[in-house]
Write a protein that holds these residues in place. Structure first.
Motif, PDB file in Angstrom:
ATOM      1  N   LEU A 498       0.830  -1.212   0.000  1.00  0.00           N
ATOM      2  CA  LEU A 498       0.000   0.000   0.000  1.00  0.00           C
ATOM      3  C   LEU A 498       0.864   1.261   0.000  1.00  0.00           C
ATOM      4  CD1 LEU A 498      -2.783  -0.980   2.577  1.00  0.00           C
ATOM      5  CD2 LEU A 498      -3.125  -0.507   0.146  1.00  0.00           C
ATOM      6  N   MET A 499       1.980   1.216   0.705  1.00  0.00           N
ATOM      7  CA  MET A 499       2.837   2.400   0.818  1.00  0.00           C
ATOM      8  C   MET A 499       3.633   2.670  -0.460  1.00  0.00           C
ATOM      9  SD  MET A 499       2.300   3.596   3.853  1.00  0.00           S
ATOM     10  CE  MET A 499       3.348   4.956   3.430  1.00  0.00           C
ATOM     11  N   ASN A 500       3.949   1.613  -1.180  1.00  0.00           N
ATOM     12  CA  ASN A 500       4.957   1.762  -2.236  1.00  0.00           C
ATOM     13  C   ASN A 500       4.463   1.508  -3.654  1.00  0.00           C
ATOM     14  OD1 ASN A 500       7.388   2.277  -0.538  1.00  0.00           O
ATOM     15  ND2 ASN A 500       6.700   0.341   0.345  1.00  0.00           N
ATOM     16  N   ASN A 501       3.152   1.630  -3.880  1.00  0.00           N
ATOM     17  CA  ASN A 501       2.709   1.313  -5.241  1.00  0.00           C
ATOM     18  C   ASN A 501       2.756   2.511  -6.179  1.00  0.00           C
ATOM     19  OD1 ASN A 501       0.639   2.716  -4.193  1.00  0.00           O
ATOM     20  ND2 ASN A 501      -0.980   1.408  -5.012  1.00  0.00           N
ATOM     21  N   GLY A 502       3.198   3.666  -5.665  1.00  0.00           N
ATOM     22  CA  GLY A 502       3.389   4.823  -6.545  1.00  0.00           C
ATOM     23  C   GLY A 502       2.122   5.345  -7.207  1.00  0.00           C
ATOM     24  N   GLY A 503       0.982   5.196  -6.536  1.00  0.00           N
ATOM     25  CA  GLY A 503      -0.288   5.636  -7.122  1.00  0.00           C
ATOM     26  C   GLY A 503      -0.508   7.135  -6.961  1.00  0.00           C
ATOM     27  N   ASN A 548      -3.348   2.048  -8.104  1.00  0.00           N
ATOM     28  CA  ASN A 548      -3.314   3.517  -8.183  1.00  0.00           C
ATOM     29  C   ASN A 548      -3.619   4.277  -6.897  1.00  0.00           C
ATOM     30  OD1 ASN A 548      -2.640   3.668 -10.953  1.00  0.00           O
ATOM     31  ND2 ASN A 548      -4.724   3.002 -11.436  1.00  0.00           N
ATOM     32  N   VAL A 549      -3.752   3.596  -5.776  1.00  0.00           N
ATOM     33  CA  VAL A 549      -4.031   4.349  -4.549  1.00  0.00           C
ATOM     34  C   VAL A 549      -2.734   4.996  -4.067  1.00  0.00           C
ATOM     35  CG1 VAL A 549      -3.619   2.471  -2.894  1.00  0.00           C
ATOM     36  CG2 VAL A 549      -5.255   4.273  -2.338  1.00  0.00           C
ATOM     37  N   ARG A 550      -2.875   6.173  -3.491  1.00  0.00           N
ATOM     38  CA  ARG A 550      -1.679   6.816  -2.945  1.00  0.00           C
ATOM     39  C   ARG A 550      -1.812   6.942  -1.433  1.00  0.00           C
ATOM     40  NH1 ARG A 550       0.325  12.627  -4.828  1.00  0.00           N
ATOM     41  NH2 ARG A 550       1.708  11.423  -6.148  1.00  0.00           N
ATOM     42  N   VAL A 551      -0.821   6.414  -0.717  1.00  0.00           N
ATOM     43  CA  VAL A 551      -0.765   6.568   0.735  1.00  0.00           C
ATOM     44  C   VAL A 551       0.512   7.320   1.073  1.00  0.00           C
ATOM     45  CG1 VAL A 551      -0.749   5.391   2.952  1.00  0.00           C
ATOM     46  CG2 VAL A 551      -2.013   4.389   1.045  1.00  0.00           C
ATOM     47  N   GLN A 560      -2.850   8.059   9.338  1.00  0.00           N
ATOM     48  CA  GLN A 560      -4.289   7.804   9.236  1.00  0.00           C
ATOM     49  C   GLN A 560      -4.710   7.419   7.819  1.00  0.00           C
ATOM     50  OE1 GLN A 560      -5.353  11.590  11.062  1.00  0.00           O
ATOM     51  NE2 GLN A 560      -5.932  10.570  12.961  1.00  0.00           N
ATOM     52  N   GLU A 561      -3.966   7.858   6.809  1.00  0.00           N
ATOM     53  CA  GLU A 561      -4.294   7.452   5.441  1.00  0.00           C
ATOM     54  C   GLU A 561      -4.017   5.966   5.258  1.00  0.00           C
ATOM     55  OE1 GLU A 561      -6.266  10.360   4.191  1.00  0.00           O
ATOM     56  OE2 GLU A 561      -5.610   9.147   2.501  1.00  0.00           O
ATOM     57  N   LEU A 562      -2.953   5.491   5.863  1.00  0.00           N
ATOM     58  CA  LEU A 562      -2.623   4.060   5.771  1.00  0.00           C
ATOM     59  C   LEU A 562      -3.699   3.219   6.471  1.00  0.00           C
ATOM     60  CD1 LEU A 562      -0.675   1.799   4.942  1.00  0.00           C
ATOM     61  CD2 LEU A 562       0.606   2.215   7.047  1.00  0.00           C
ATOM     62  N   GLU A 563      -4.168   3.705   7.615  1.00  0.00           N
ATOM     63  CA  GLU A 563      -5.240   2.984   8.322  1.00  0.00           C
ATOM     64  C   GLU A 563      -6.471   2.873   7.424  1.00  0.00           C
ATOM     65  OE1 GLU A 563      -5.998   5.140  11.990  1.00  0.00           O
ATOM     66  OE2 GLU A 563      -3.852   5.341  12.325  1.00  0.00           O
TER      67      GLU A 563
ATOM     68  N   LEU B  44      -3.989  17.809   0.068  1.00  0.00           N
ATOM     69  CA  LEU B  44      -2.588  17.586   0.444  1.00  0.00           C
ATOM     70  C   LEU B  44      -2.085  16.253  -0.108  1.00  0.00           C
ATOM     71  CD1 LEU B  44      -2.580  18.890   4.156  1.00  0.00           C
ATOM     72  CD2 LEU B  44      -1.622  20.008   2.136  1.00  0.00           C
ATOM     73  N   VAL B  45      -2.925  15.205  -0.002  1.00  0.00           N
ATOM     74  CA  VAL B  45      -2.523  13.882  -0.500  1.00  0.00           C
ATOM     75  C   VAL B  45      -2.289  13.941  -2.014  1.00  0.00           C
ATOM     76  CG1 VAL B  45      -3.247  11.485  -0.849  1.00  0.00           C
ATOM     77  CG2 VAL B  45      -3.686  12.609   1.331  1.00  0.00           C
ATOM     78  N   GLU B  46      -3.196  14.627  -2.705  1.00  0.00           N
ATOM     79  CA  GLU B  46      -3.040  14.699  -4.168  1.00  0.00           C
ATOM     80  C   GLU B  46      -1.762  15.435  -4.563  1.00  0.00           C
ATOM     81  OE1 GLU B  46      -6.679  15.924  -6.114  1.00  0.00           O
ATOM     82  OE2 GLU B  46      -7.749  14.224  -5.217  1.00  0.00           O
ATOM     83  N   LYS B  47      -1.354  16.393  -3.721  1.00  0.00           N
ATOM     84  CA  LYS B  47      -0.106  17.107  -3.997  1.00  0.00           C
ATOM     85  C   LYS B  47       1.122  16.316  -3.535  1.00  0.00           C
ATOM     86  CE  LYS B  47      -1.122  21.206  -2.160  1.00  0.00           C
ATOM     87  NZ  LYS B  47      -0.922  22.553  -1.651  1.00  0.00           N
ATOM     88  N   GLY B  48       0.884  15.210  -2.819  1.00  0.00           N
ATOM     89  CA  GLY B  48       2.000  14.420  -2.303  1.00  0.00           C
ATOM     90  C   GLY B  48       2.497  14.905  -0.959  1.00  0.00           C
ATOM     91  N   ASP B  49       1.731  15.789  -0.304  1.00  0.00           N
ATOM     92  CA  ASP B  49       2.112  16.256   1.032  1.00  0.00           C
ATOM     93  C   ASP B  49       1.484  15.369   2.103  1.00  0.00           C
ATOM     94  OD1 ASP B  49       3.508  18.309  -0.070  1.00  0.00           O
ATOM     95  OD2 ASP B  49       1.942  19.825   0.239  1.00  0.00           O
ATOM     96  N   LEU B  50       1.935  15.557   3.325  1.00  0.00           N
ATOM     97  CA  LEU B  50       1.368  14.767   4.414  1.00  0.00           C
ATOM     98  C   LEU B  50       0.079  15.413   4.905  1.00  0.00           C
ATOM     99  CD1 LEU B  50       4.553  13.891   6.487  1.00  0.00           C
ATOM    100  CD2 LEU B  50       3.237  12.405   4.978  1.00  0.00           C
ATOM    101  N   PRO B  51      -0.993  14.641   5.010  1.00  0.00           N
ATOM    102  CA  PRO B  51      -2.238  15.206   5.537  1.00  0.00           C
ATOM    103  C   PRO B  51      -2.097  15.555   7.019  1.00  0.00           C
ATOM    104  CG  PRO B  51      -2.467  12.837   5.164  1.00  0.00           C
ATOM    105  CD  PRO B  51      -1.110  13.228   4.669  1.00  0.00           C
TER     106      PRO B  51
END
Lengths: 646, 257
Positions: A498-503, A548-551, A560-563, B44-51
């Motif tokens: 989830l952390m490293n799929n580059g989405g 394509n998910v981005r965490v 919290q995004e990872l959760e 923030l997530v879409e920009k690649g920043d930390l929420p």
């Protein structure tokens, strides 16, 4: 050996023999006990600290077991049971209106549209009275009358007043009672509490549940915890719909991981859409707010008789209002069960009679109640609910009717359990909303709190002993085994992926997409074609999600995004199973309404000859159809008839 | 609505934090404050920043998770609400909004707006319960309770343990929280048996956690989302005094015959 007979099939509930009213007492008299000295040698993991989890953890610790308790919130007091408003049922007959254990049992079976297990429901009704006693002893401040005795109110689907309440905050008061009992045992050392921890897998050793893998949400650390038995009290999965009345964190992950390890998931398509919620106001909305069903005691539901009427509700004269529940169901009126009330609201809105900006709402009007009882009395009964409504909508319900619309609220489906509340995985017990057993295809109001506390205070503490009696000489379970190694590795791999799929897309993007499909195709009404399409669409979402998910951030911190990502990944898989279950069930019952199967008046049409079973699904791999096991339902004490609230 | 947000960002418990500016646009007045934060975080997530990390769960004002210090007030402007019940219609287009975590030594910051409030759990563990096991309690109607007492107990019991009282207090005192639980239980006959032990143990734990003393400013009562009254503090002080003067704990005895 246990007195309990051997299983004859994977879905043999092993219901004790004998007359219905004697089963539980006889069973308790014969299950094996674990002596006080031996309880000290036994560890039990309890996941979740809502009513079921907190009451179980406290009770087991009081009995002498070593309990390890887990919750993802920052404190066990915050579990989502806290938000239950209306009340808790119990067959006390304090109002002298002819209530009894049998009547509560019968109402629950009928309310569930004859799809629940008879013996479990009877037991629930049987222990209901003790729950009230237990809670009062703990200091739960239930509503009282001026003589100092407990007050009751009425709820949907019944003709007696058996609901105990604490203003509109019954869940809060019951949970704080169970939390205080837990706190006492934490101080005594009987419970080791793990806040901000999320269970990410169950560990099976020689086929038995012997521990869990958990993530410390504060540090990101992956931890191993072992025990002789694992109890899941992790709540329902309503958040699969994205918008629901559940808390933001409520999730299916613990139950789903158990399912993937072999535990059967029963009746996943039985979800409850609550009729009285505040309507959706826009795309930004993150959750829906329930208005307690108790409001239907005094509020009257109506829509204008004229299609697309844009007048203010107070300008619409009495004769131009359609009190459609009172019209269609004269015997129960506004107090029909939830599934019936929800579908009737949808029917009126779909037909063009809806109100408010979105036209997807109906009125809940207190004008007559205020005229009859006075504003003060109405305020004393529902004041905090009115206040909550006003805060959210900026409208005053004392002056203008509330606008309401159905929303996802509760899930009757859950992990399959036997009479002892053990899943088909040995040593894995499931309580409360997380299991499937007591509410059939529709739950009656004020019965969720009852079931959670029944399971935790009065059922599991007895039945778990029968299983643990085999473990008095086992000794502590080691976490240094190949089974723990493998489970931990799997959990870490998944997080890493989830952390490293580059989405590029946020988790919520997928969650909203999934929720929309489930709401439209597997919500208040369903059909075969829509369900087939939904399964294909959900499988496509799953593939897209993993690509394509981005965490953002890292695994080794509070993230919290990872959760959320982990929970949504599980919701996606569950969503497909819900649709498969709904597609398999070629009948309408309770909250499951298949458009192909209805009476000429548009009521649910059951097929008892072919579908009087619990559908218990076995996991076969992601994207693969699950395998069906049927637990046939036998009613020895009641006759199955078509539900009528007319 | 267009807004200028100034938000406390802090990577971890041991890091230094700072206020960071985030302009945000397209906010609807019907959004709740936390939904506005969701919009910010998705951007923030879409920009690649930390929420921005913040505690929240039920979003209907009862779980007590949410805990933002907004423009110098716990749970922001408005009375009798939690942060999740605050709507953007309470602000004007173009406003600057300062968002910070609870500030109290006993509530250390974990990350951004998330604090560690486990001190409250430990105060309850010290005595915020009635010692009764599950099993065979007496009938619920065996002990009638005066409706007025019962209602007052309920008023105190509505505390959601959010910590706004501590955050509002210049001394970071936990007296309102602790007294609410002491009052709830001691107003009921079931809870009176242990009331002396309870008040001594809970106040002792409160002090050990590093909360400050009460100087009767009353800010806690004003900011409490559940309207818990400082009358409870007076009640607790009276009980504490009585217990501290008159009470000595029983001596441990042997195991019987």
């Amino acid at each position: 050996m246990s007195e309990f007979r051997e299983k004859t099939s994977i879905v043999d509930a092993r219901v004790p023999e004998g007359p219905l009213a004697d089963k539980w007492v006889e069973h308790k008299n014969h299950v094996r006990l674990v002596s006080p000295g031996n309880k000290r040698r036994i560890d039990v993991i309890v996941v979740g600290t809502g009513l079921a989890g907190a009451s179980a953890a406290a009770s087991l610790a009081e009995m002498g077991y070593n309990v390890k308790s887990f919750c993802f919130q920052d404190s066990p007091r915050r579990a989502h049971s806290i938000a239950a408003q209306g009340g808790i049922n119990a067959a006390k007959n304090y109002q002298n209106d002819g209530d009894s254990t049998y009547r509560l049992f019968y109402d629950t079976i009928k309310g569930g549209d004859y799809r629940s297990r008879e013996a479990n429901v009877y037991r629930l009704a049987e222990v209901s009275a003790s729950i009230i006693d237990q809670c009062v002893a703990q200091g739960v401040p239930f509503a009282r009358d001026y003589g100092g005795l407990l007050d009751n109110r009425s709820f949907g689907g019944v003709q007696v007043s058996r609901t105990f309440y604490a203003r509109g905050q019954t869940g809060q008061q019951l949970l704080l009672g169970a939390y205080s009992a837990m706190s006492r045992m934490i101080a005594k050392g009987g419970i080791k509490m793990y806040n901000r921890h999320e269970m990410l897998d169950v560990v099976l050793v020689e086929g038995k549940a012997r521990g869990i893998i958990a993530r410390n949400l504060q540090t990101g650390e992956i931890e191993r915890h072992s025990a002789h038995a694992v109890v899941l009290a992790t709540g329902g999965y309503g958040n699969v719909f994205f918008l629901s009345t559940n808390a933001m964190g409520s999730n299916v992950t613990a139950a789903w991981k158990a399912h993937k390890k072999g535990a059967l998931f029963a009746n996943p398509c039985f979800t409850q859409i609550h009729p009285t919620c505040i309507p959706v106001s826009g795309d930004h909305q993150s959750k829906l707010t329930l208005m307690s069903e108790s409001l239907r005691n005094d509020g009257r539901i109506w829509v204008p008789k004229k299609k697309g009427d844009t007048r203010k509700p107070i300008d619409i004269p009495e004769e131009e209002r359609d009190y459609y529940l009172e019209r269609r169901y004269p015997a129960f009126g506004n107090l029909v069960p939830r599934d019936v009330a929800s579908r009737a609201a949808k029917e009126r809105c779909d037909a063009g009679y809806g109100v408010g900006a979105s036209k997807m709402a109906v009125y809940l009007d207190f004008k007559d109640a205020i005229n009859r009882m006075g504003e003060d009395v109405v305020a004393s009964k529902y004041g905090n609910l009115f206040q909550m409504y006003e805060k959210i909508t900026d409208e005053n319900p004392y002056k203008t009717p509330m606008r309401i619309y159905p929303a996802v609220h509760y899930t009757m489906g859950g992990l399959w359990v036997d009479y002892n509340l053990m899943s088909n995985v040995e040593g894995l017990f499931v309580l409360g909303e997380a299991n499937f057993s007591d509410h059939g295809a529709n739950r009656l109001g004020a019965s969720a709190l009852m079931q959670g506390l029944a399971d935790g205070y009065f059922v599991l503490p007895y039945t778990i002993g029968d299983y643990l009696a085999d473990d008095i000489r086992t000794g502590a379970i080691s976490t240094q085994s190949s089974e723990f190694d493998a489970a931990e590795k799997e959990v870490k791999n998944r997080l890493h992926q989830l952390m490293n799929n580059g989405g590029t897309k946020p988790v919520d993007y997928y969650h909203k997409k999934l929720g929309k499909i489930i709401w439209e195709q597997c919500g208040m009404s369903r059909n075969a074609e829509g369900l087939k399409q939904a399964i294909a669409d959900i499988n496509a979402i799953r593939e897209d999600f993993w690509k394509n998910v981005r965490v953002p951030g890292t695994e080794g911190e509070l993230n919290q995004e990872l959760e959320k990502a982990g929970r949504v990944a599980d919701f996606i898989e569950l969503g497909a199973l819900m649709c498969q279950d709904a597609l398999d069930r070629n009948e309408s019952c309770g909250g499951h309404f298949r458009e192909e199967f209805q009476t000429p008046e548009g009521e649910a049409l059951r097929d008892d000859d072919n579908y009087a079973y619990v559908a218990a699904w076995e996991y076969q791999g992601a994207g693969m159809p699950a395998r069906l096991h049927k637990e046939e339902l036998h009613y020895e004490n009641i006759k199955m008839v078509q539900r009528s609230y007319k | 609505m267009n807004l200028k947000l100034k938000i406390w960002r802090q990577k971890g418990p041991k890091d230094n934090g700072k206020m960071v500016d985030y302009p945000i646009s397209g906010i609807s007045p019907d959004m709740s404050f936390l939904e506005m934060m969701d919009v910010l975080n998705d951007q923030l997530v879409e920009k690649g920043d930390l929420p921005v990390a913040f505690d929240h769960d039920c979003r209907e004002g009862i779980c007590g998770s949410c805990s933002m210090y907004i423009n110098g007030e716990p749970h922001g402007p408005g009375r009798g609400i939690t942060t999740c019940q605050l709507h953007m219609r309470s602000f004007a287009d173009g406003d600057t909004i300062h968002i910070e975590p609870w500030r109290a030594a006993a509530f250390p910051v974990i990350k951004d707006l998330v604090t560690d409030r486990s001190a409250f759990d430990r105060i309850i563990q010290a005595g915020g319960f009635i010692s009764v096991n599950s099993g065979s309690p007496v009938d619920a109607n065996a002990i009638p309770i005066d409706k007025h007492d019962s209602d007052r107990a309920f008023d105190a019991a509505t505390c959601i343990g959010c910590g706004a009282c501590v955050a509002a207090c210049k001394n970071a005192s936990a007296m309102l929280f602790t007294s609410a639980k002491v009052s709830h239980l001691s107003l009921l006959p079931q809870g009176q048996v242990e009331s002396r032990d309870r008040v001594l143990a809970m106040i002792n734990q409160m002090d050990e956690e590093g909360f400050g003393n009460c100087t009767n400013t009353g800010a806690c009562e004003v900011e409490c989302p559940k309207g818990i009254s400082i009358e409870n503090i007076a009640r607790m002080n009276r009980q504490y005094l009585g217990a501290a003067i008159s009470y000595s704990p029983p001596k441990a005895t042997g195991g019987g015959d």
